[in-house]
Design an enzyme around this catalytic site. Structure first.
Site, short mmCIF file in Angstrom:
data_model
loop_
_atom_site.label_atom_id
_atom_site.label_comp_id
_atom_site.label_asym_id
_atom_site.label_seq_id
_atom_site.Cartn_x
_atom_site.Cartn_y
_atom_site.Cartn_z
N ASN A 149 23.63 -12.16 43.26
CA ASN A 149 23.90 -11.54 41.96
C ASN A 149 24.69 -12.44 41.03
O ASN A 149 24.55 -12.37 39.83
CB ASN A 149 24.62 -10.20 42.14
CG ASN A 149 25.71 -10.24 43.17
OD1 ASN A 149 25.49 -10.63 44.32
ND2 ASN A 149 26.91 -9.87 42.77
N ALA A 198 17.16 0.81 40.74
CA ALA A 198 16.39 0.83 39.49
C ALA A 198 17.08 0.19 38.30
O ALA A 198 16.43 -0.38 37.43
CB ALA A 198 16.05 2.28 39.15
N HIS A 199 18.42 0.29 38.27
CA HIS A 199 19.09 -0.09 37.02
C HIS A 199 19.16 -1.59 36.79
O HIS A 199 19.61 -2.04 35.73
CB HIS A 199 20.49 0.54 36.95
CG HIS A 199 21.54 -0.05 37.83
ND1 HIS A 199 22.47 -0.94 37.36
CD2 HIS A 199 21.84 0.12 39.15
CE1 HIS A 199 23.31 -1.27 38.33
NE2 HIS A 199 22.94 -0.64 39.44
N CYS A 322 32.76 -5.15 38.87
CA CYS A 322 33.42 -4.26 39.82
C CYS A 322 33.80 -2.99 39.07
O CYS A 322 34.00 -3.02 37.87
CB CYS A 322 34.69 -4.89 40.36
SG CYS A 322 34.38 -6.48 41.11
N1 PLP Z 1 23.60 -5.55 45.83
C1 PLP Z 1 23.59 -6.42 44.81
C2 PLP Z 1 23.14 -7.83 45.06
C3 PLP Z 1 23.99 -6.01 43.55
O1 PLP Z 1 23.97 -6.88 42.54
C4 PLP Z 1 24.40 -4.67 43.36
C5 PLP Z 1 24.86 -4.20 42.03
O2 PLP Z 1 25.72 -4.77 41.41
C6 PLP Z 1 24.41 -3.80 44.46
C7 PLP Z 1 24.00 -4.28 45.68
C8 PLP Z 1 24.83 -2.36 44.33
O3 PLP Z 1 23.82 -1.64 43.66
P1 PLP Z 1 24.03 -0.17 43.09
O4 PLP Z 1 24.68 -0.35 41.75
O5 PLP Z 1 22.65 0.40 42.94
O6 PLP Z 1 24.83 0.60 44.05
#
Ligand code: PLP
Length: 380
Positions: A149, A198-199, A322
């Site tokens: 991410n 989804a977001h 966060c």
């Molecule tokens: N995993 C990764 C690599 C992410 O970037 C995120 C969101 O920031 C998540 C998991 C968590 O996703 P969610 O917001 O759907 O709980």
């Protein structure tokens, strides 16, 4: 998005696509519960099952293996705290031991605090030799993300899957950052379970899926237990409006022009180098998402850059978002052993399909102003 703002934080979340918003509104107009047998219930069920097919198609999976959740954090917690039964009826992957890549999202380390950490190299790519050594012990449930991410670095998941399976383990892949930026094909990845939300690609927040590789793979126990929905894997009435929006975003993801996104990102990085030839770009030499740039400019403190950019109308980030909104040092940069090249943290610019060069220029001018101020302060 306001015309005066440049939103460059698409890895944190994305604007909801008009088609997804329309699908949510249509689903809100349905009365039935998908578990009811009357006409209203059947209409809701039809929408649910058609959405399941759209989401399955997005990742090349069978629709029967899609389990809707409230998002990736729930999916991660379900797998890591409840266990994965990777080949039910034959052998079970032991879930007592969990291995997780050092650069995984914090949700993974929060759900599995006992996880043994698989190191990455200076580019953020998994150390396959270290993985092999760790796999030589008792079989493990392994968590390796598809794309990071913060840096966008892509992991060689198919290679990881081959090694994990040869050692009798099971593989969970956090694929959250991939749809809409990368073609995803679960059979080619070889993961036992893929997690998406989804977001991150134009759908609503608070809805996601666990996608299993085959019908024999499932959670050992459901995390949420109730009325038996989702074949018992995630019980509780489904969030139909969210799921309908998720499906609309999944359909749209097929049309994203990844090449155009990469061209824009590369042009941005070229301009960054012109601002300072000492810029550090994380994972620059390896396979990365086409929309992500994670960089440190000498002398600039990432947290301050983000605040100053925000005041100039540019939304970027200093790593992952966060809930507290806190600006801290990047765990990803630390895992890569690159803190010396980003001593004051790194900034992330992440693009979407509608990002324009004008927005990136706005970002470059705030960075250039901040660099100039830093130089002046050095001289004074
Ligand atoms: N995993 C990764 C690599 C992410 O970037 C995120 C969101 O920031 C998540 C998991 C968590 O996703 P969610 O917001 O759907 O709980």
């Amino acid at each position: 998005m306001s015309a005066s703002r440049a939103y460059l934080d698409w890895n944190a979340t994305t604007p909801v696509l008009p088609a997804a918003a329309a699908a949510v509104a249509e689903a809100l107009a349905l009365t039935g519960n998908p578990s009811s047998i009357h006409a209203e219930g059947r209409a809701a069920r039809a929408l649910l099952e058609s959405a399941r097919k759209d989401v399955a198609r997005l990742v090349g999976a069978d629709h029967e293996n899609v389990v809707f959740t409230s998002g990736a954090t729930e999916g991660i917690n379900a797998v890591l705290t409840q266990g994965l039964c990777a080949t039910c009826g034959t052998t079970r992957a032991a879930t007592t031991r969990i291995l997780a890549l050092a650069t995984e999202h914090s949700a993974i380390f929060a759900a599995a605090q006992e996880a043994e950490v698989i190191p990455v190299d200076g580019n953020g790519v998994i150390d396959l030799g270290a993985l092999d050594a760790m796999l030589s012990g008792e079989p493990a449930l392994v968590a390796v993300q598809l794309a990071n991410n913060e840096s966008g670095v892509i992991q060689p998941v198919a290679e990881v899957a081959r090694r994990v399976h040869a050692a009798g383990g099971a593989l969970m892949v956090d694929g959250v950052q991939a749809p809409g930026k990368l073609a995803v094909d679960l059979p080619a990845l070889g993961a036992d379970v893929l997690i998406i939300t989804a977001h991150k690609f134009g759908g609503p927040k608070g809805v996601g899926a666990l996608v299993f590789a085959n019908g024999a793979t499932r959670l050992e126990r459901a995390l949420l237990r109730g009325g038996g929905q989702e074949r018992g894997q995630r019980q509780g009435t489904e969030n139909l409006p969210g799921i309908a929006g998720f499906a609309a975003a999944a359909r749209a993801a097929a049309n994203v022009d990844f090449v155009a996104m990469r061209t824009l990102r590369d042009r941005f990085e070229g301009a960054l180098r012109q601002l300072s030839n000492a810029v550090f770009i994380a994972g620059e030499g390896v396979d990365r998402l086409p929309n992500t740039s994670f960089f440190a400019l000498p002398g600039l403190e990432a947290g301050k850059v983000v605040i100053s950019a925000d005041l100039s109308g540019v939304a970027l980030s200093s790593g992952s978002a966060c809930s507290s909104g806190k600006v801290g040092k990047s765990r990803v940069i630390a895992a890569m052993g690159q803190e010396a090249r980003a001593p004051q943290g790194a900034c992330r610019v992440s693009l979407g399909p509608t990002t324009t060069w004008g927005e990136l220029e706005a970002c470059l001018s705030t960075l250039s102003r901040q660099l100039a101020q830093h130089m002046q302060a050095q001289v004074a």
